[in-house]
Design a protein around this motif. Structure first.
Motif, short mmCIF file in Angstrom:
data_model
loop_
_atom_site.label_atom_id
_atom_site.label_comp_id
_atom_site.label_asym_id
_atom_site.label_seq_id
_atom_site.Cartn_x
_atom_site.Cartn_y
_atom_site.Cartn_z
N ARG A 53 -3.29 0.59 -6.04
CA ARG A 53 -2.17 1.27 -5.40
C ARG A 53 -2.22 1.28 -3.88
N SER A 54 -3.43 1.15 -3.33
CA SER A 54 -3.55 1.29 -1.88
C SER A 54 -4.71 0.47 -1.33
N PRO A 104 0.81 -4.77 3.33
CA PRO A 104 0.58 -5.55 2.12
C PRO A 104 -0.87 -5.48 1.64
N ILE A 105 -1.03 -5.46 0.34
CA ILE A 105 -2.36 -5.54 -0.28
C ILE A 105 -2.63 -7.04 -0.49
N CYS A 113 0.84 -1.20 0.00
CA CYS A 113 0.00 0.00 0.00
C CYS A 113 0.87 1.25 0.00
N GLU A 114 0.59 2.18 -0.92
CA GLU A 114 1.34 3.43 -1.00
C GLU A 114 1.10 4.34 0.20
N LEU A 120 -4.96 -8.39 -5.62
CA LEU A 120 -3.99 -8.08 -6.68
C LEU A 120 -4.23 -8.95 -7.91
N ILE A 121 -4.67 -10.18 -7.69
CA ILE A 121 -4.99 -11.05 -8.83
C ILE A 121 -6.16 -10.47 -9.61
N PHE A 122 -7.13 -9.92 -8.88
CA PHE A 122 -8.31 -9.32 -9.50
C PHE A 122 -7.99 -7.98 -10.16
N GLN A 123 -7.24 -7.12 -9.46
CA GLN A 123 -6.92 -5.77 -9.93
C GLN A 123 -5.43 -5.49 -9.69
N PRO A 124 -4.57 -5.93 -10.61
CA PRO A 124 -3.12 -5.86 -10.36
C PRO A 124 -2.54 -4.44 -10.28
#
Length: 96
Positions: free
Chosen positions: A77-78, A64-65, A58-59, A70-74
């Motif tokens: 950003r946060s 961690p995200i 996460c910015e 992340l698999i769904f929306q790589p």
């Protein structure tokens, strides 16, 4: 870099190249052009994060995200962006 992250990196780089070519070679409406430029910015940021080892962090918080997201929306950003997107994925209580 794991094989799956390497594959994701290659796909995102290819998407970036395609989007840049489309932006440079096609006349787009202002709204579509803005959306495409925002997507390009997300792709560039994701490429830089993978290259520097900061992908999936996460910015805003440094936490961690979740990998499942992340698999769904790589390009997320946060965690706050993730939570906002999740609001739109919920089923409505009352059907329209």
């Amino acid at each position: 870099m794991s094989q799956s992250l390497h594959d994701l990196y290659n796909e995102i780089v290819a998407m970036k190249i395609d989007l840049e070519e489309h932006l440079n070679n096609h006349e787009l409406s202002p709204q579509v052009k803005q959306m495409a430029e925002e997507e390009l910015s997300d792709l560039i940021a994701t490429i830089e994060k993978i290259e520097t080892g900061h992908y999936g962090v996460c910015e805003e918080t440094g936490h961690p995200i979740p990998v499942e997201f992340l698999i769904f929306q790589p390009t997320v950003r946060s965690l706050s962006e993730m939570k906002t997107l999740l609001k739109y994925l919920k089923k409505p209580v009352f059907p329209f």
